[in-house]
Every structure is written in C-alpha cells, then in structure tokens.
Scaffold this motif. Structure first.
Motif, PDB file in Angstrom:
ATOM      1  N   LEU A  16       0.826  -1.197   0.000  1.00 35.45           N
ATOM      2  CA  LEU A  16       0.000   0.000   0.000  1.00 35.45           C
ATOM      3  C   LEU A  16       0.868   1.258   0.000  1.00 35.45           C
ATOM      4  N   ILE A  20       0.730   4.338  -2.755  1.00 37.39           N
ATOM      5  CA  ILE A  20       0.607   5.761  -2.421  1.00 37.39           C
ATOM      6  C   ILE A  20       1.808   6.534  -2.966  1.00 37.39           C
ATOM      7  N   GLN A  37      -6.980  10.602   5.472  1.00 36.50           N
ATOM      8  CA  GLN A  37      -6.973   9.144   5.544  1.00 36.50           C
ATOM      9  C   GLN A  37      -8.227   8.537   4.935  1.00 36.50           C
ATOM     10  N   ILE A  40      -7.739   8.308   1.258  1.00 40.29           N
ATOM     11  CA  ILE A  40      -6.797   7.241   0.913  1.00 40.29           C
ATOM     12  C   ILE A  40      -7.493   5.886   1.001  1.00 40.29           C
ATOM     13  N   GLU A  41      -8.313   5.708   2.041  1.00 40.13           N
ATOM     14  CA  GLU A  41      -9.059   4.452   2.203  1.00 40.13           C
ATOM     15  C   GLU A  41      -9.915   4.178   0.970  1.00 40.13           C
ATOM     16  N   ARG A  48      -8.771   1.237   7.329  1.00 40.60           N
ATOM     17  CA  ARG A  48      -8.201   2.377   8.058  1.00 40.60           C
ATOM     18  C   ARG A  48      -6.863   2.008   8.701  1.00 40.60           C
ATOM     19  N   VAL A  51      -4.139   1.829   6.027  1.00 38.29           N
ATOM     20  CA  VAL A  51      -3.764   3.164   5.553  1.00 38.29           C
ATOM     21  C   VAL A  51      -2.840   3.829   6.563  1.00 38.29           C
TER      22      VAL A  51
END
Length: 218
Positions: A16, A20, A37, A40-41, A48, A51
């Motif tokens: 992950l 990103i 956040q 991003i999730e 969560r 992330v």
C-alpha cells in the motif's frame, strides 16, 4: 436505488505504501498537500488500519511528513536537499553495479530486454503513467540482481523521498528519449559484464533528472 460499496481488502504496508508513493510520483498528490486518511481508504480500497500503517511507513521513508495534531502531508523537498539525495543515490546505486553484473542470468537479461523495449514503446505512444510504471519495473529488476534486499530498500526509499520535490522528471520528450537510450546502454553493459561502464551509466542516468539550469548539475 441501491448504493454500492467498495470492498476493502487487507494489504501489506509495503504494498500500500508503494501504491501511495506511485500516486505521489504521478502527481495525484502534490508536494505539500495534506493527505486525508478517509480519501486514501476510498482511493485504494484499503482499511483504516492499513492506511495508517502505510502512511507511517512513508514517514519513515521521508516521502511524507507527519505533523502532530494535524495529520500527514506530502513532503516538500527543496532543491538543495534534492541535490544531496541525488549525490547519495549515485554513491549507493553505482556501488550495486558489481553485484548486478554478478547476479545476471539469461532469464533476467531477457526480462530487462523486454522492459527496455516496452519503455521505448511507452515513450512513443504511451501515457506518462505507462512510462513511469515500466521505468520503475526496469530498475526494480536491475537492482534485484544485486541480491541485497537491504540495498534495494535503501535505493527505493531515497527515490521515494525525492518525489517530494517540485522538479519535473522527463520535462521534455528529449529527456524521455535519453532515458530510453540509457536503458539499452545499461542492458548492453550488464550483458558484457562491464562494471565500470554500468556504474558510469547509472550515475549519468541519475544526473539526467537534474534541472538544466541548476548550478553544479546535480
């Protein structure tokens, strides 16, 4: 009307964090931008917890910053710091040349050749995302030949950290063509087991990203 929800699957923090970091590299998150956040999730269909763990991993890599009581934001790298990052990259990545040549096999050589051709095709008719993806894959395979996972991790941590700069990689079509030529030249040096030539090419490949008007060339 029924609402559809994205199923969020557990992901490793490295996987992950890599996704990103790629999004930052492709400009989906700008230098200095705050990272929410929840966004991003949703964007990466991640939990969560995953992330938060991935963001903490990127803080360690210094690709992003954590500001207490505020959150996370993409790191802002000034040109002086970027110059130092490039200097360290040259030392580390050229030092891998001997191990890369020693680890070369016909199979990996064939893989590198295929990726070099794929990058050339992406330069001619692909998107910037295609070019970045194949370029990363080429270098991942090349540095994996070193057989040193700690060295590989250090190389990619420095690359990720440099993405917080506002300097544009491949600012022109000519710079893309230079990268294409570099890949084929590196491939030839590996095939010929020419360590000195490979080291020289790696250093020049790193320096090519430096702004042309920047003093000192780094």
């Amino acid at each position: 009307m029924m609402m559809t929800t994205v199923k969020r699957k557990p992901k490793s923090k490295h996987a992950l964090a890599g996704e990103i970091a790629e999004a930052i590299k492709f400009g989906q998150f700008r230098s200095g931008e705050w990272l929410r956040q929840i966004d991003i999730e949703q964007k990466f269909a991640a939990t969560r917890f995953d992330v938060r763990t991935a963001l903490d991993e990127l803080v360690v890599r210094k690709a992003i910053e954590h500001v207490p009581n505020r959150g996370y934001r993409v790191a802002e790298i000034d040109r002086e710091t970027l110059r130092h990052i490039r200097s360290v990259r040259i030392v580390i990545e050229t030092s891998a040349a001997t191990a890369i040549v020693s680890g070369m096999t016909p199979a990996t050589l064939s893989t590198l050749r295929g990726l070099a051709e794929e990058f050339g095709a992406a330069v001619r008719e692909g998107t910037r995302a295609d070019q970045s993806r194949v370029n990363a894959e080429f270098h991942e395979v090349m540095y994996h030949l070193s057989g040193n996972p700690v060295l590989e991790e250090l190389i990619w941590n420095l690359r990720d950290r440099g993405r917080g700069s506002n300097v544009t990689v491949w600012a022109s079509h000519e710079s893309l063509l230079r990268s294409d030529r570099d890949h084929h030249a590196m491939l030839e040096a590996i095939e010929k087991r020419d360590i000195a030539r490979l080291s020289q090419l790696i250093a020049a490949h790193i320096l090519k990203d430096a702004p042309e008007r920047e003093p000192g060339g780094l």
